[in-house]
Design a protein around this motif. Structure first.
Motif, PDB file in Angstrom:
ATOM      1  N   ASP A   1      13.268 -37.963 -36.605  1.00 60.97           N
ATOM      2  CA  ASP A   1      14.255 -36.458 -36.655  1.00 60.97           C
ATOM      3  C   ASP A   1      13.084 -36.190 -37.824  1.00 60.97           C
ATOM      4  O   ASP A   1      13.970 -35.827 -39.053  1.00 60.97           O
ATOM      5  CB  ASP A   1      15.343 -36.792 -37.436  1.00 60.97           C
ATOM      6  CG  ASP A   1      16.064 -35.492 -37.833  1.00 60.97           C
ATOM      7  OD1 ASP A   1      16.126 -34.878 -37.338  1.00 60.97           O
ATOM      8  OD2 ASP A   1      17.041 -35.616 -37.931  1.00 60.97           O
ATOM      9  N   ILE A   2      11.933 -36.200 -37.443  1.00 58.11           N
ATOM     10  CA  ILE A   2      11.187 -36.114 -39.294  1.00 58.11           C
ATOM     11  C   ILE A   2      10.801 -33.753 -38.634  1.00 58.11           C
ATOM     12  O   ILE A   2      11.160 -33.479 -37.891  1.00 58.11           O
ATOM     13  CB  ILE A   2       9.244 -36.121 -38.662  1.00 58.11           C
ATOM     14  CG1 ILE A   2       9.988 -37.770 -38.525  1.00 58.11           C
ATOM     15  CG2 ILE A   2       8.344 -36.301 -39.109  1.00 58.11           C
ATOM     16  CD1 ILE A   2       8.122 -38.968 -38.089  1.00 58.11           C
ATOM     17  N   LYS A   3      11.274 -33.604 -39.732  1.00 54.02           N
ATOM     18  CA  LYS A   3      11.148 -31.871 -40.073  1.00 54.02           C
ATOM     19  C   LYS A   3      11.653 -32.115 -41.044  1.00 54.02           C
ATOM     20  O   LYS A   3      11.629 -32.739 -41.740  1.00 54.02           O
ATOM     21  CB  LYS A   3      12.157 -31.600 -38.830  1.00 54.02           C
ATOM     22  CG  LYS A   3      13.966 -32.228 -39.715  1.00 54.02           C
ATOM     23  CD  LYS A   3      14.918 -31.999 -38.034  1.00 54.02           C
ATOM     24  CE  LYS A   3      16.264 -31.951 -38.752  1.00 54.02           C
ATOM     25  NZ  LYS A   3      17.512 -31.542 -38.362  1.00 54.02           N
ATOM     26  N   PRO A   4      11.261 -30.420 -41.712  1.00 54.87           N
ATOM     27  CA  PRO A   4      10.793 -30.174 -42.523  1.00 54.87           C
ATOM     28  C   PRO A   4      12.285 -30.636 -43.620  1.00 54.87           C
ATOM     29  O   PRO A   4      12.684 -31.151 -44.928  1.00 54.87           O
ATOM     30  CB  PRO A   4      11.303 -28.565 -42.644  1.00 54.87           C
ATOM     31  CG  PRO A   4      10.582 -28.569 -41.710  1.00 54.87           C
ATOM     32  CD  PRO A   4      10.900 -30.032 -40.730  1.00 54.87           C
ATOM     33  N   GLU A   5      13.255 -30.558 -43.047  1.00 58.32           N
ATOM     34  CA  GLU A   5      14.637 -30.831 -44.545  1.00 58.32           C
ATOM     35  C   GLU A   5      14.461 -32.568 -44.320  1.00 58.32           C
ATOM     36  O   GLU A   5      15.198 -32.791 -45.604  1.00 58.32           O
ATOM     37  CB  GLU A   5      15.452 -30.909 -42.720  1.00 58.32           C
ATOM     38  CG  GLU A   5      16.283 -28.799 -42.326  1.00 58.32           C
ATOM     39  CD  GLU A   5      15.838 -29.001 -41.688  1.00 58.32           C
ATOM     40  OE1 GLU A   5      16.589 -29.216 -40.250  1.00 58.32           O
ATOM     41  OE2 GLU A   5      14.716 -29.241 -41.318  1.00 58.32           O
ATOM     42  N   ASN A   6      14.433 -32.829 -43.891  1.00 59.18           N
ATOM     43  CA  ASN A   6      13.940 -34.932 -44.323  1.00 59.18           C
ATOM     44  C   ASN A   6      12.333 -35.159 -44.924  1.00 59.18           C
ATOM     45  O   ASN A   6      12.291 -36.150 -45.365  1.00 59.18           O
ATOM     46  CB  ASN A   6      14.077 -35.335 -42.480  1.00 59.18           C
ATOM     47  CG  ASN A   6      15.295 -35.308 -42.260  1.00 59.18           C
ATOM     48  OD1 ASN A   6      16.387 -34.746 -42.847  1.00 59.18           O
ATOM     49  ND2 ASN A   6      15.187 -35.226 -41.054  1.00 59.18           N
ATOM     50  N   VAL A   7      11.920 -33.932 -45.436  1.00 57.96           N
ATOM     51  CA  VAL A   7      10.446 -34.127 -46.509  1.00 57.96           C
ATOM     52  C   VAL A   7      11.275 -33.646 -48.218  1.00 57.96           C
ATOM     53  O   VAL A   7      11.322 -32.813 -47.295  1.00 57.96           O
ATOM     54  CB  VAL A   7       9.588 -33.730 -45.401  1.00 57.96           C
ATOM     55  CG1 VAL A   7       8.289 -34.087 -46.547  1.00 57.96           C
ATOM     56  CG2 VAL A   7       9.241 -34.180 -44.144  1.00 57.96           C
ATOM     57  N   LEU A   8      11.211 -34.640 -48.755  1.00 56.37           N
ATOM     58  CA  LEU A   8      11.470 -34.720 -49.844  1.00 56.37           C
ATOM     59  C   LEU A   8      10.232 -35.074 -50.664  1.00 56.37           C
ATOM     60  O   LEU A   8       9.269 -35.496 -50.883  1.00 56.37           O
ATOM     61  CB  LEU A   8      12.377 -35.667 -50.477  1.00 56.37           C
ATOM     62  CG  LEU A   8      14.151 -35.674 -49.400  1.00 56.37           C
ATOM     63  CD1 LEU A   8      15.233 -35.981 -50.305  1.00 56.37           C
ATOM     64  CD2 LEU A   8      14.715 -34.005 -49.288  1.00 56.37           C
ATOM     65  N   LEU A   9      10.631 -34.964 -52.402  1.00 58.50           N
ATOM     66  CA  LEU A   9       9.417 -35.572 -53.243  1.00 58.50           C
ATOM     67  C   LEU A   9       9.859 -36.122 -54.272  1.00 58.50           C
ATOM     68  O   LEU A   9      11.372 -35.447 -54.680  1.00 58.50           O
ATOM     69  CB  LEU A   9       8.791 -34.131 -53.967  1.00 58.50           C
ATOM     70  CG  LEU A   9       7.910 -32.614 -52.790  1.00 58.50           C
ATOM     71  CD1 LEU A   9       8.059 -31.252 -53.461  1.00 58.50           C
ATOM     72  CD2 LEU A   9       7.312 -33.569 -52.663  1.00 58.50           C
ATOM     73  N   SER A  10       9.567 -36.673 -55.309  1.00 58.13           N
ATOM     74  CA  SER A  10       9.429 -37.553 -56.238  1.00 58.13           C
ATOM     75  C   SER A  10       9.130 -36.500 -57.269  1.00 58.13           C
ATOM     76  O   SER A  10       8.225 -35.687 -57.106  1.00 58.13           O
ATOM     77  CB  SER A  10       8.292 -38.672 -56.358  1.00 58.13           C
ATOM     78  OG  SER A  10       7.335 -38.393 -56.799  1.00 58.13           O
ATOM     79  N   ALA A  11       8.929 -36.741 -58.405  1.00 56.31           N
ATOM     80  CA  ALA A  11       9.209 -35.997 -59.870  1.00 56.31           C
ATOM     81  C   ALA A  11       7.761 -35.489 -59.500  1.00 56.31           C
ATOM     82  O   ALA A  11       7.680 -34.952 -60.700  1.00 56.31           O
ATOM     83  CB  ALA A  11      10.255 -36.819 -60.896  1.00 56.31           C
ATOM     84  N   GLU A  12       6.941 -36.467 -59.142  1.00 56.00           N
ATOM     85  CA  GLU A  12       5.654 -36.188 -60.130  1.00 56.00           C
ATOM     86  C   GLU A  12       5.011 -35.272 -58.630  1.00 56.00           C
ATOM     87  O   GLU A  12       3.467 -35.441 -58.304  1.00 56.00           O
ATOM     88  CB  GLU A  12       4.346 -37.893 -60.028  1.00 56.00           C
ATOM     89  CG  GLU A  12       5.324 -38.595 -61.016  1.00 56.00           C
ATOM     90  CD  GLU A  12       4.408 -37.439 -62.437  1.00 56.00           C
ATOM     91  OE1 GLU A  12       4.019 -36.884 -62.124  1.00 56.00           O
ATOM     92  OE2 GLU A  12       5.004 -37.824 -63.221  1.00 56.00           O
TER      93      GLU A  12
END
Length: 570
Positions: A147-158
């Protein structure tokens, strides 16, 4: 509190949790919502808790107890990796299953990417490299994401990539033995063609002949790379129903599509290898890692694969978020929206089709329709400039203050320079203001005191604006903009508007199909705020489910429709 009606997500949350909830909803899926939590009697660490409504998932959805348990088992099996959200624990009661996870403090990556523009080659290379690292690690553990798609791509504080949501993950290798998957799942723009075109003689969501889930992940990574560079998907779905995909296949990847023409030659070469229709010919992870574009030098990429310049990267990405008021909006949404009052959904005539509109196959999507109408607006509000004096969510308290608020609404195209100097100073520190400036750039004050990525580019969505105009003018304009964009909205009566004025807030529930015929749901929330004793309205576009770039495109279109009431720098 009595249990909520079946199908709703307002059932009371568990009370015997081993942590303390400290936020309202910060994310939502088809069957789940996410909140922040901390240990009892301690302010840190802040973690994320995914609450899965079992009644809704089992009775009205497609999930089973076995599937939820498999998500937890596989997520825990993955262990720790720099670019994979870490699973910290889980539990359940009669109504809910909960999963405790690492919090992605940087928010959604694709919420910070300009639709139809992308992020440029260096930033795309950084995040693609980190995505390949995450997927390679998962595959080494025998797990495919699926289920690789933009909704599932997040970021850390850095500002480092974090792959999330393992609800559709599958074990494709165990004890050295490979196994095929048969379940039809994925989002049509990102799904591999062998899943879509496979024969389904027994059930609509089960293929007769299985597919290699890890090889399908590589296809999805290729589409994500395309979106990073271009700001749009190459097709609606990988079938002959999509003219873009049909030409791509017929030309062996050398399509005349204008979006492909925007790609540098080396990226196009890599994508043709990753997007081979025949999975046997598709690039492996090793072939991706040795491709000339993948091995290129990048000042944003440190030797250990992390973000080498968090402040510079955030500054560059923030400067790329830009709304051009000289351009007309594009009608790329269709569907229905509802206000706070209950109302029937309105069908609309699909008479205007954008570039990316094919007769999308109603396949088993990863984001089935959420009962948005049954879900109250309970989303966490992004922090205003709360550390500064003079900002309050309360209403004007004197006749003079109220008059100042009303007088401010008479101006068209309000600019920050027209406001008191103290108000200018406060609003100039709001990152979302930079997107409305017609002069590209980020104020030096944003970067001088910044210590991490999130100090420049915050976790909350940039899909918001401030207006000095009164609600009785602003609300009709918002509703008219929705109608103009093909998203019918209900009428608000004068008593309803007066009630909203007295309470200081109103929410318009929005449910539509985006330009690729995928579900796009959320709220437009108008809340009153005070700056130096003068009333303003803050308008936030809160996505509940759907593609973040499509939501960004929707927000831009609404802003372009009502641009004269949006407060801008200058």
């Amino acid at each position: 509190m009595s249990p909520a009606p079946p199908g709703s997500q307002v059932a009371p949350l568990p009370t015997n949790l081993p942590f303390r909830l400290v936020s309202k909803t910060i994310g939502q899926g088809a069957y789940a919502s996410i909140r922040k939590a901390v240990p009892h009697n301690a302010p840190k660490p802040i973690i994320a808790i995914k609450f899965i409504n079992k009644d809704h998932a089992f009775r009205t959805g497609r999930l089973t107890a076995k599937q939820i348990n498999m998500e937890i088992i596989l997520h825990k099996h993955l262990g720790k990796h720099a670019h994979v959200i870490h699973c910290l624990g889980s539990g359940e009661d009669a109504l809910w299953t909960w999963i405790a996870m690492e919090l992605a403090e940087g928010g959604d990556l694709f919420d910070k990417i300009e639709a139809d523009a992308g992020v440029g080659e260096d930033i795309a290379h950084l995040y693609f490299t980190q995505l390949v690292s995450a997927v390679g690690y998962m595959h080494s553990k025998g797990v495919a994401h699926r289920d690789i798609k933009p909704e599932n791509v997040l970021l850390s504080a850095e500002g480092d990539l974090k792959l999330s949501d393992f609800g559709l993950a599958a074990l494709f290798k165990k004890d050295g033995q490979l196994r095929l998957c048969n379940t039809v799942c994925g989002s049509p723009p990102y799904i591999a063609p062998e899943i879509v075109i496979g024969r389904r003689s027994k059930r609509a969501d089960v293929l007769d002949v299985g597919y290699a889930a890890n090889i399908c992940d590589i296809w999805s990574c290729g589409v994500v790379l395309f979106v990073l560079v271009v700001g749009n998907t190459p097709w609606d779905e990988p079938t002959t129903r999509s003219e873009e995909f049909k030409e791509y296949v017929q030309t062996g990847g050398h399509t005349t599509d204008e979006l492909w023409a925007q790609l540098p030659a080396e990226i196009a070469s890599l994508l043709r290898g990753m997007l081979k229709v025949d999975p046997k010919e598709r690039f492996t992870l090793d072939e991706i890692r040795t491709h000339p574009w993948f091995t290129r030098k990048n000042s944003y990429l440190s030797p250990n694969g992390r973000n080498a310049n968090p402040i510079g990267l955030a500054t560059q990405m923030l400067s790329q978020l830009r709304i051009d008021f000289s351009r007309p909006p594009t009608q790329s949404q269709r569907g229905f929206s509802q206000g706070e009052e209950d109302g029937d959904a309105m069908d609309i005539d699909d008479s205007s089709c954008p570039r990316r509109s094919s007769a999308i196959n109603l396949l088993c999507s990863t984001q089935p329709e959420t009962p948005i109408a049954d879900t109250p607006f309970d989303w966490e509000r992004p922090p205003r400039l709360a550390s500064h004096d003079g900002i309050s969510a309360s209403q004007p308290t004197t006749g003079q203050q109220q008059l100042a608020y009303r007088t401010a609404t008479t101006a068209s195209t309000p600019f920050i320079s027209q406001l008191p100097s103290s108000t200018q100073d406060m609003l100039s520190q709001d990152p979302s203001m930079t997107q409305f400036s017609q002069t590209p750039g980020v104020p030096l004050t944003f970067t001088q005191a910044a210590r991490k990525f999130a100090d420049v580019l915050p976790s909350y969505s940039m899909a918001r604006f401030i207006s000095p105009h009164a609600l009785d003018l602003l609300l009709p304009m918002l509703l008219e903009a929705l109608h103009r964009l093909g998203v019918p909205a209900p009428s608000f009566t004068e008593p309803q508007i007066a009630k909203a004025e007295s309470t200081g807030s109103v929410s318009i529930r929005v449910k539509m199909a985006d330009g690729r015929r995928q579900g796009l749901n959320g709220h437009i929330v108008v809340e009153k705020a005070m700056y130096d004793g003068v009333g303003y309205n803050e308008v936030r576009f809160v996505k509940a489910s759907g593609d973040p770039l499509e939501w960004r495109r929707f927000f831009k279109n609404v802003v372009l429709c009502i641009g004269d009431v949006v407060l801008r720098p200058g």
